[in-house]
Design a protein around this motif. Structure first.
Motif, short mmCIF file in Angstrom:
data_model
loop_
_atom_site.label_atom_id
_atom_site.label_comp_id
_atom_site.label_asym_id
_atom_site.label_seq_id
_atom_site.Cartn_x
_atom_site.Cartn_y
_atom_site.Cartn_z
N ALA A 124 31.19 -18.51 -51.75
CA ALA A 124 30.04 -19.21 -51.16
C ALA A 124 28.81 -18.30 -51.09
N ARG A 125 27.63 -18.91 -51.22
CA ARG A 125 26.38 -18.15 -51.23
C ARG A 125 25.50 -18.40 -50.01
N GLY A 126 25.89 -19.34 -49.15
CA GLY A 126 25.05 -19.70 -48.01
C GLY A 126 25.08 -18.67 -46.90
N ASP A 127 24.03 -18.69 -46.09
CA ASP A 127 23.99 -17.84 -44.89
C ASP A 127 24.86 -18.41 -43.78
N TRP A 128 25.18 -19.71 -43.90
CA TRP A 128 26.07 -20.37 -42.94
C TRP A 128 27.22 -21.00 -43.70
N LEU A 129 28.39 -21.01 -43.07
CA LEU A 129 29.61 -21.53 -43.68
C LEU A 129 30.20 -22.62 -42.79
N LEU A 130 30.58 -23.72 -43.41
CA LEU A 130 31.30 -24.78 -42.70
C LEU A 130 32.62 -25.00 -43.41
N PHE A 131 33.71 -24.68 -42.71
CA PHE A 131 35.05 -24.86 -43.25
C PHE A 131 35.57 -26.22 -42.79
N LEU A 132 36.04 -27.01 -43.75
CA LEU A 132 36.38 -28.39 -43.46
C LEU A 132 37.65 -28.77 -44.21
N HIS A 133 38.56 -29.47 -43.54
CA HIS A 133 39.77 -29.94 -44.20
C HIS A 133 39.47 -31.13 -45.10
N ALA A 134 40.23 -31.26 -46.16
CA ALA A 134 39.98 -32.32 -47.14
C ALA A 134 40.26 -33.71 -46.60
N ASP A 135 41.09 -33.82 -45.55
CA ASP A 135 41.39 -35.13 -44.99
C ASP A 135 40.54 -35.45 -43.75
N THR A 136 39.43 -34.75 -43.61
CA THR A 136 38.51 -34.97 -42.50
C THR A 136 37.17 -35.46 -43.02
N ALA A 137 36.65 -36.50 -42.37
CA ALA A 137 35.32 -37.03 -42.69
C ALA A 137 34.44 -36.91 -41.45
N LEU A 138 33.21 -36.44 -41.63
CA LEU A 138 32.30 -36.21 -40.51
C LEU A 138 31.48 -37.46 -40.22
N SER A 139 31.16 -37.67 -38.95
CA SER A 139 30.30 -38.79 -38.57
C SER A 139 28.87 -38.51 -39.03
N ARG A 140 28.09 -39.58 -39.17
CA ARG A 140 26.81 -39.47 -39.88
C ARG A 140 25.84 -38.49 -39.24
N GLU A 141 25.90 -38.31 -37.93
CA GLU A 141 24.94 -37.43 -37.25
C GLU A 141 25.30 -35.95 -37.37
N TRP A 142 26.34 -35.63 -38.12
CA TRP A 142 26.79 -34.24 -38.18
C TRP A 142 25.70 -33.29 -38.67
N ALA A 143 24.94 -33.71 -39.67
CA ALA A 143 23.96 -32.79 -40.27
C ALA A 143 22.86 -32.42 -39.27
N GLU A 144 22.43 -33.39 -38.50
CA GLU A 144 21.40 -33.11 -37.49
C GLU A 144 21.93 -32.14 -36.45
N ARG A 145 23.18 -32.33 -36.03
CA ARG A 145 23.78 -31.45 -35.02
C ARG A 145 23.97 -30.04 -35.56
N VAL A 146 24.37 -29.92 -36.82
CA VAL A 146 24.54 -28.60 -37.42
C VAL A 146 23.19 -27.90 -37.56
N ALA A 147 22.17 -28.62 -37.98
CA ALA A 147 20.84 -28.03 -38.10
C ALA A 147 20.35 -27.51 -36.76
N ASP A 148 20.60 -28.30 -35.69
CA ASP A 148 20.22 -27.86 -34.34
C ASP A 148 20.96 -26.58 -33.96
N HIS A 149 22.24 -26.53 -34.29
CA HIS A 149 23.04 -25.36 -33.94
C HIS A 149 22.53 -24.12 -34.67
N ILE A 150 22.26 -24.26 -35.95
CA ILE A 150 21.77 -23.11 -36.74
C ILE A 150 20.46 -22.59 -36.14
N ARG A 151 19.60 -23.49 -35.71
CA ARG A 151 18.30 -23.09 -35.15
C ARG A 151 18.44 -22.49 -33.75
#
Length: 227
Positions: free
Chosen positions: A77-104
């Motif tokens: 991976a090349r990103g400054d942030w890493l998200l490890f996720l299982h293949a049988d898990t699906a995230l709810s639609r608001e996940w990206a906004e919450r992750v962006a808030d956390h990174i900031r």
């Protein structure tokens, strides 16, 4: 400036579950959050790699074992942030906004999602509540809840251990409860094993395996009892 987030998904014959997982990542692509999706495959003999490549993911191969597959994914991976996720898990639609808030707002902390099971069974609601309380009180989330962390923090705690089981417990213990935040979005994971074995029976079996690990039983020995 490159997008900050690399998503790492270990897979083994995950053709049935992977499409839903990848589809759930779309909000992160639409918002410009995701730099790449790295699928670290343990030499599947189904269509896992084909599905991942068709979705635009980078596919690498590693010897079977979730710990070593996660290690290989993080190395690629090349990103400054890493998200490890299982293949049988699906995230709810608001996940990206919450992750962006956390990174900031919380760059020094790791983050996990709220656990949900894709099942209407009463046992699913019981186990979700139990698992989320465990995560909050003890700082021991399930691997199914995903794990978000900066590359800096990942390197600081030494990354994942190359073990067959309990790699998720080992890394969150290294992070520590005080550096673990809970994101207001759902990790909706498969209920197949619980529906097969029974919700309480499977939950108590998993709890016993965790207790044995905390008492000193090796991950290799525990892996032989885990199916």
């Amino acid at each position: 400036m490159p997008a900050p987030l690399s998503i790492i998904i270990p897979t083994l014959n995950a053709a049935h579950e992977l499409p839903l997982c990848l589809e759930s990542l779309m909000p992160g692509l639409e918002s410009g959050l995701i730099r790449e999706v790295v699928v670290s495959d343990g030499y599947s003999d189904d269509r896992t790699g084909e599905i991942a490549e068709a979705a635009g993911a980078t596919v690498i191969t590693a010897a079977k074992g979730r710990g070593r597959q996660l290690i290989a994914g993080a190395e690629a991976a090349r990103g400054d942030w890493l998200l490890f996720l299982h293949a049988d898990t699906a995230l709810s639609r608001e996940w990206a906004e919450r992750v962006a808030d956390h990174i900031r707002d919380r760059p020094g902390k790791a983050g996990v999602f709220r656990l949900k099971y894709r099942s209407d069974a009463k046992g699913a609601r019981w186990l979700e509540s139990r698992a989320n309380r465990r995560a909050q009180w003890l700082g021991l989330p399930y691997g199914d809840q995903g794990l978000l962390m900066s590359r800096t923090l990942y390197d600081e705690v030494g990354g994942f251990a190359d073990v067959r089981l309990m790699e998720d417990v080992m890394i969150v213990r290294a992070i520590g409860k005080q550096r673990l935040a809970f994101l207001d979005a759902d990790a909706r994971t498969s209920a197949a094993k619980y529906e097969r074995d029974g919700w309480r029976k499977r939950a108590w079996k998993n709890g016993w395996i965790l207790a044995r690990f905390l008492l000193g039983t090796s991950p290799e020995k525990l892996a032989k009892d885990y199916t």
